[in-house]
Design a protein around this motif. Structure first.
Motif, PDB file in Angstrom:
ATOM      1  N   PHE A   1      12.771 -32.442   3.943  1.00  0.00           N
ATOM      2  CA  PHE A   1      12.789 -31.531   2.818  1.00  0.00           C
ATOM      3  C   PHE A   1      12.287 -32.259   1.588  1.00  0.00           C
ATOM      4  N   LYS A   2      11.469 -31.586   0.810  1.00  0.00           N
ATOM      5  CA  LYS A   2      10.985 -32.177  -0.430  1.00  0.00           C
ATOM      6  C   LYS A   2      11.915 -31.744  -1.554  1.00  0.00           C
TER       7      LYS A   2
ATOM      8  N   GLY B   1      10.082 -21.862  -2.783  1.00  0.00           N
ATOM      9  CA  GLY B   1       9.172 -21.867  -1.665  1.00  0.00           C
ATOM     10  C   GLY B   1       9.610 -20.715  -0.776  1.00  0.00           C
ATOM     11  N   GLU B   2       9.688 -20.922   0.474  1.00  0.00           N
ATOM     12  CA  GLU B   2      10.220 -19.915   1.407  1.00  0.00           C
ATOM     13  C   GLU B   2      11.142 -20.624   2.384  1.00  0.00           C
TER      14      GLU B   2
ATOM     15  N   VAL C   1      20.975 -17.403   1.133  1.00  0.00           N
ATOM     16  CA  VAL C   1      19.537 -17.634   1.281  1.00  0.00           C
ATOM     17  C   VAL C   1      18.783 -16.570   0.493  1.00  0.00           C
ATOM     18  N   PHE C   2      17.796 -17.011  -0.264  1.00  0.00           N
ATOM     19  CA  PHE C   2      16.876 -16.120  -0.968  1.00  0.00           C
ATOM     20  C   PHE C   2      15.540 -16.203  -0.246  1.00  0.00           C
ATOM     21  N   THR C   3      15.029 -15.066   0.214  1.00  0.00           N
ATOM     22  CA  THR C   3      13.779 -15.062   0.958  1.00  0.00           C
ATOM     23  C   THR C   3      12.843 -13.976   0.457  1.00  0.00           C
ATOM     24  N   GLY C   4      11.567 -14.235   0.553  1.00  0.00           N
ATOM     25  CA  GLY C   4      10.569 -13.231   0.224  1.00  0.00           C
ATOM     26  C   GLY C   4      10.335 -12.261   1.359  1.00  0.00           C
TER      27      GLY C   4
END
Length: 188
Positions: free
Chosen positions: A1-2, A34-35, A59-62
């Motif tokens: 993970f960055k 990001g995603e 979790v937040f997702t597009g």
């Protein structure tokens, strides 16, 4: 993970969670930016670890929950109804692109992350549908989905009809989360 300028392993992130639990009243972990579902395998491991410590996982997702369920085969709890299509999705190049992106996700990793997720904010942020009157939600097409009993318990007593602004100053670094103002045109 960055993370900022460096990469972190799942174990390093779990160690940070342990340290945070010792130093603060940590309630849960949130995956966003990001995603998250492009890193679903690693995030599922972190979510499983956090859940084992009694922490909630948000979790937040597009992507929409419908897309993620279709890709992974995951079945949501009975109380969650899935829509046949996303808002205004028919013949829209934007939504067609989202469908192509979700098709690239690893189905088993998506399944793993959905299984440990307590709260899910789904759908892309759409500037033209911006709203600020629902907590954690940035645009009208997005939904807050409660995926577990822990998620339900996390929301008890919370006001979801008002947005919040969170400002933190830690070791000289300022972070601001939320949309406290009506006009966000200056973000362009």
């Amino acid at each position: 993970f960055k993370s900022g300028p460096c990469w972190l392993s799942v174990q390093q992130i779990c160690t940070i969670i342990d340290q945070s639990l010792q130093n603060s009243a940590l309630q849960g972990v949130s995956f966003l930016g990001g995603e998250p579902f492009t890193q679903a395998g690693g995030l599922a491991s972190i979510g499983r670890y956090a859940g084992g410590l009694g922490l909630s996982v948000m979790v937040f997702t597009g992507h929409t929950l419908e897309q993620l369920c279709s890709r992974s085969g995951w079945q949501p709890p009975d109380r969650i109804e899935l829509a046949a299509t996303a808002v205004d999705a028919a013949n829209d190049p934007f939504w067609e692109r989202l469908e192509r992106l979700v098709a690239e996700l690893d189905p088993q990793a998506v399944l793993g992350l959905l299984e440990v997720c307590d709260l899910l904010v789904d759908g892309p942020y759409l500037r033209e549908l911006h709203q600020r009157d629902r907590r954690w939600i940035g645009s009208a097409n997005q939904q807050l989905r409660v995926l577990s009993q822990r998620g339900k318990a996390e929301l008890e007593g919370e006001s979801l009809s008002t947005n919040h602004l969170e400002i933190r100053l830690v070791n000289g670094a300022l972070s601001i989360n939320g949309f406290p103002i009506e006009d966000i045109s200056w973000l362009r």
